[in-house]
Design a protein around this motif. Structure first.
Motif, PDB file in Angstrom:
ATOM      1  N   ALA A   1       0.922  -1.313   0.219  1.00  0.00           N
ATOM      2  CA  ALA A   1      -0.059  -0.035  -0.050  1.00  0.00           C
ATOM      3  C   ALA A   1       0.615   1.461  -0.173  1.00  0.00           C
ATOM      4  O   ALA A   1       0.575   2.353  -0.554  1.00  0.00           O
ATOM      5  N   MET A   2       2.162   1.158   0.502  1.00  0.00           N
ATOM      6  CA  MET A   2       2.857   2.317   0.566  1.00  0.00           C
ATOM      7  C   MET A   2       3.596   2.613  -0.672  1.00  0.00           C
ATOM      8  O   MET A   2       3.474   3.810  -0.897  1.00  0.00           O
ATOM      9  N   VAL A   3       3.763   1.655  -1.280  1.00  0.00           N
ATOM     10  CA  VAL A   3       4.678   1.869  -2.479  1.00  0.00           C
ATOM     11  C   VAL A   3       3.898   1.343  -3.987  1.00  0.00           C
ATOM     12  O   VAL A   3       4.917   1.352  -4.911  1.00  0.00           O
ATOM     13  N   GLY A   4       2.983   0.789  -3.842  1.00  0.00           N
ATOM     14  CA  GLY A   4       2.279   0.469  -4.810  1.00  0.00           C
ATOM     15  C   GLY A   4       2.780  -0.911  -5.350  1.00  0.00           C
ATOM     16  O   GLY A   4       2.508  -1.291  -6.370  1.00  0.00           O
ATOM     17  N   TRP A   5       3.101  -1.855  -4.549  1.00  0.00           N
ATOM     18  CA  TRP A   5       3.926  -3.061  -5.006  1.00  0.00           C
ATOM     19  C   TRP A   5       2.576  -4.133  -4.980  1.00  0.00           C
ATOM     20  O   TRP A   5       1.777  -3.800  -4.177  1.00  0.00           O
ATOM     21  N   ARG A   6       2.517  -5.158  -5.933  1.00  0.00           N
ATOM     22  CA  ARG A   6       1.764  -6.158  -5.659  1.00  0.00           C
ATOM     23  C   ARG A   6       2.269  -7.118  -4.693  1.00  0.00           C
ATOM     24  O   ARG A   6       3.398  -7.154  -4.173  1.00  0.00           O
ATOM     25  N   PRO A   7       1.608  -8.041  -4.038  1.00  0.00           N
ATOM     26  CA  PRO A   7       1.792  -9.018  -3.153  1.00  0.00           C
ATOM     27  C   PRO A   7       2.978  -9.937  -3.505  1.00  0.00           C
ATOM     28  O   PRO A   7       4.207  -9.858  -2.692  1.00  0.00           O
ATOM     29  N   ASP A   8       3.306 -10.220  -4.855  1.00  0.00           N
ATOM     30  CA  ASP A   8       4.354 -10.933  -5.367  1.00  0.00           C
ATOM     31  C   ASP A   8       5.610 -10.175  -5.310  1.00  0.00           C
ATOM     32  O   ASP A   8       6.951 -10.655  -4.927  1.00  0.00           O
ATOM     33  N   ASP A   9       5.375  -8.847  -5.464  1.00  0.00           N
ATOM     34  CA  ASP A   9       6.761  -7.998  -5.265  1.00  0.00           C
ATOM     35  C   ASP A   9       7.245  -8.196  -3.965  1.00  0.00           C
ATOM     36  O   ASP A   9       8.467  -7.915  -3.572  1.00  0.00           O
ATOM     37  N   PHE A  10       6.344  -8.037  -2.942  1.00  0.00           N
ATOM     38  CA  PHE A  10       6.741  -7.868  -1.573  1.00  0.00           C
ATOM     39  C   PHE A  10       7.369  -9.302  -1.275  1.00  0.00           C
ATOM     40  O   PHE A  10       8.660  -9.294  -0.633  1.00  0.00           O
ATOM     41  N   TRP A  11       6.822 -10.343  -1.555  1.00  0.00           N
ATOM     42  CA  TRP A  11       7.354 -11.653  -1.000  1.00  0.00           C
ATOM     43  C   TRP A  11       8.621 -12.037  -1.845  1.00  0.00           C
ATOM     44  O   TRP A  11       9.529 -12.530  -1.210  1.00  0.00           O
ATOM     45  N   SER A  12       8.986 -11.198  -2.994  1.00  0.00           N
ATOM     46  CA  SER A  12      10.179 -11.578  -3.431  1.00  0.00           C
ATOM     47  C   SER A  12      11.251 -10.323  -3.479  1.00  0.00           C
ATOM     48  O   SER A  12      12.338 -10.609  -3.775  1.00  0.00           O
ATOM     49  N   ALA A  13      11.007  -9.585  -2.615  1.00  0.00           N
ATOM     50  CA  ALA A  13      11.873  -8.455  -2.223  1.00  0.00           C
ATOM     51  C   ALA A  13      12.754  -8.971  -1.066  1.00  0.00           C
ATOM     52  O   ALA A  13      12.453  -9.937  -0.218  1.00  0.00           O
ATOM     53  N   THR A  14      14.078  -8.419  -0.890  1.00  0.00           N
ATOM     54  CA  THR A  14      15.126  -8.910  -0.214  1.00  0.00           C
ATOM     55  C   THR A  14      14.684  -8.180   1.372  1.00  0.00           C
ATOM     56  O   THR A  14      14.243  -7.053   1.109  1.00  0.00           O
ATOM     57  N   PRO A  15      15.219  -8.793   2.459  1.00  0.00           N
ATOM     58  CA  PRO A  15      15.038  -7.921   3.489  1.00  0.00           C
ATOM     59  C   PRO A  15      15.624  -6.483   3.512  1.00  0.00           C
ATOM     60  O   PRO A  15      15.035  -5.446   3.988  1.00  0.00           O
TER      61      PRO A  15
ATOM     62  N   GLU B   1      15.754  -4.534   0.796  1.00  0.00           N
ATOM     63  CA  GLU B   1      14.846  -3.609   0.149  1.00  0.00           C
ATOM     64  C   GLU B   1      13.654  -3.147   1.060  1.00  0.00           C
ATOM     65  O   GLU B   1      13.303  -2.095   1.055  1.00  0.00           O
ATOM     66  N   VAL B   2      13.140  -4.038   1.819  1.00  0.00           N
ATOM     67  CA  VAL B   2      11.936  -3.805   2.659  1.00  0.00           C
ATOM     68  C   VAL B   2      12.584  -2.836   3.779  1.00  0.00           C
ATOM     69  O   VAL B   2      11.881  -1.668   4.112  1.00  0.00           O
ATOM     70  N   ALA B   3      13.718  -2.830   4.183  1.00  0.00           N
ATOM     71  CA  ALA B   3      14.362  -1.844   5.223  1.00  0.00           C
ATOM     72  C   ALA B   3      14.510  -0.630   4.640  1.00  0.00           C
ATOM     73  O   ALA B   3      14.224   0.256   5.346  1.00  0.00           O
ATOM     74  N   ALA B   4      15.006  -0.630   3.535  1.00  0.00           N
ATOM     75  CA  ALA B   4      15.234   0.533   2.899  1.00  0.00           C
ATOM     76  C   ALA B   4      13.902   1.371   2.497  1.00  0.00           C
ATOM     77  O   ALA B   4      13.913   2.624   2.711  1.00  0.00           O
ATOM     78  N   ILE B   5      12.552   0.901   2.509  1.00  0.00           N
ATOM     79  CA  ILE B   5      11.461   1.388   2.456  1.00  0.00           C
ATOM     80  C   ILE B   5      11.082   1.950   3.485  1.00  0.00           C
ATOM     81  O   ILE B   5      10.720   3.217   3.797  1.00  0.00           O
ATOM     82  N   LEU B   6      11.300   1.286   4.814  1.00  0.00           N
ATOM     83  CA  LEU B   6      10.898   1.643   6.096  1.00  0.00           C
ATOM     84  C   LEU B   6      11.748   2.732   6.546  1.00  0.00           C
ATOM     85  O   LEU B   6      11.223   3.547   7.330  1.00  0.00           O
ATOM     86  N   HIS B   7      13.071   2.704   6.131  1.00  0.00           N
ATOM     87  CA  HIS B   7      14.100   3.700   6.807  1.00  0.00           C
ATOM     88  C   HIS B   7      14.939   3.981   5.603  1.00  0.00           C
ATOM     89  O   HIS B   7      16.122   3.574   5.624  1.00  0.00           O
ATOM     90  N   PRO B   8      14.570   4.813   4.585  1.00  0.00           N
ATOM     91  CA  PRO B   8      15.297   5.399   3.310  1.00  0.00           C
ATOM     92  C   PRO B   8      16.601   6.049   4.007  1.00  0.00           C
ATOM     93  O   PRO B   8      16.567   6.839   4.775  1.00  0.00           O
ATOM     94  N   PRO B   9      17.697   5.721   3.472  1.00  0.00           N
ATOM     95  CA  PRO B   9      18.915   6.358   3.719  1.00  0.00           C
ATOM     96  C   PRO B   9      18.883   7.891   3.637  1.00  0.00           C
ATOM     97  O   PRO B   9      19.577   8.519   4.440  1.00  0.00           O
TER      98      PRO B   9
END
Length: 61
Positions: A13-27, A29-37
């Motif tokens: 919902a935050m970034v417009g990913w489909r569920p498959d995008d989330f499940w194929s993302a690396t930890p 990548e998810v951390a970068a979304i939650l805490h962008p450098p």
């Protein structure tokens, strides 16, 4: 798994990913979304313009 399931509903919902995008993302990548450098330590929220710029840079926009 409970945390991953919760994030699976929030991150797309935050970034417009489909569920498959989330499940194929690396930890990382998810951390970068939650805490962008770019925002580390600023305390500011992510503006829509900044989100668009980051998505374009990553090929998701």
């Amino acid at each position: 798994m409970d945390r991953a399931a919760r994030l699976a509903g929030v991150i797309p919902a935050m970034v417009g990913w489909r569920p498959d995008d989330f499940w194929s993302a690396t930890p990382a990548e998810v951390a970068a979304i939650l805490h962008p450098p770019e925002l580390a330590g600023t305390g500011d929220g992510l503006s829509r313009a900044e989100l668009n710029r980051l998505m374009e840079r990553d090929g998701h926009g």
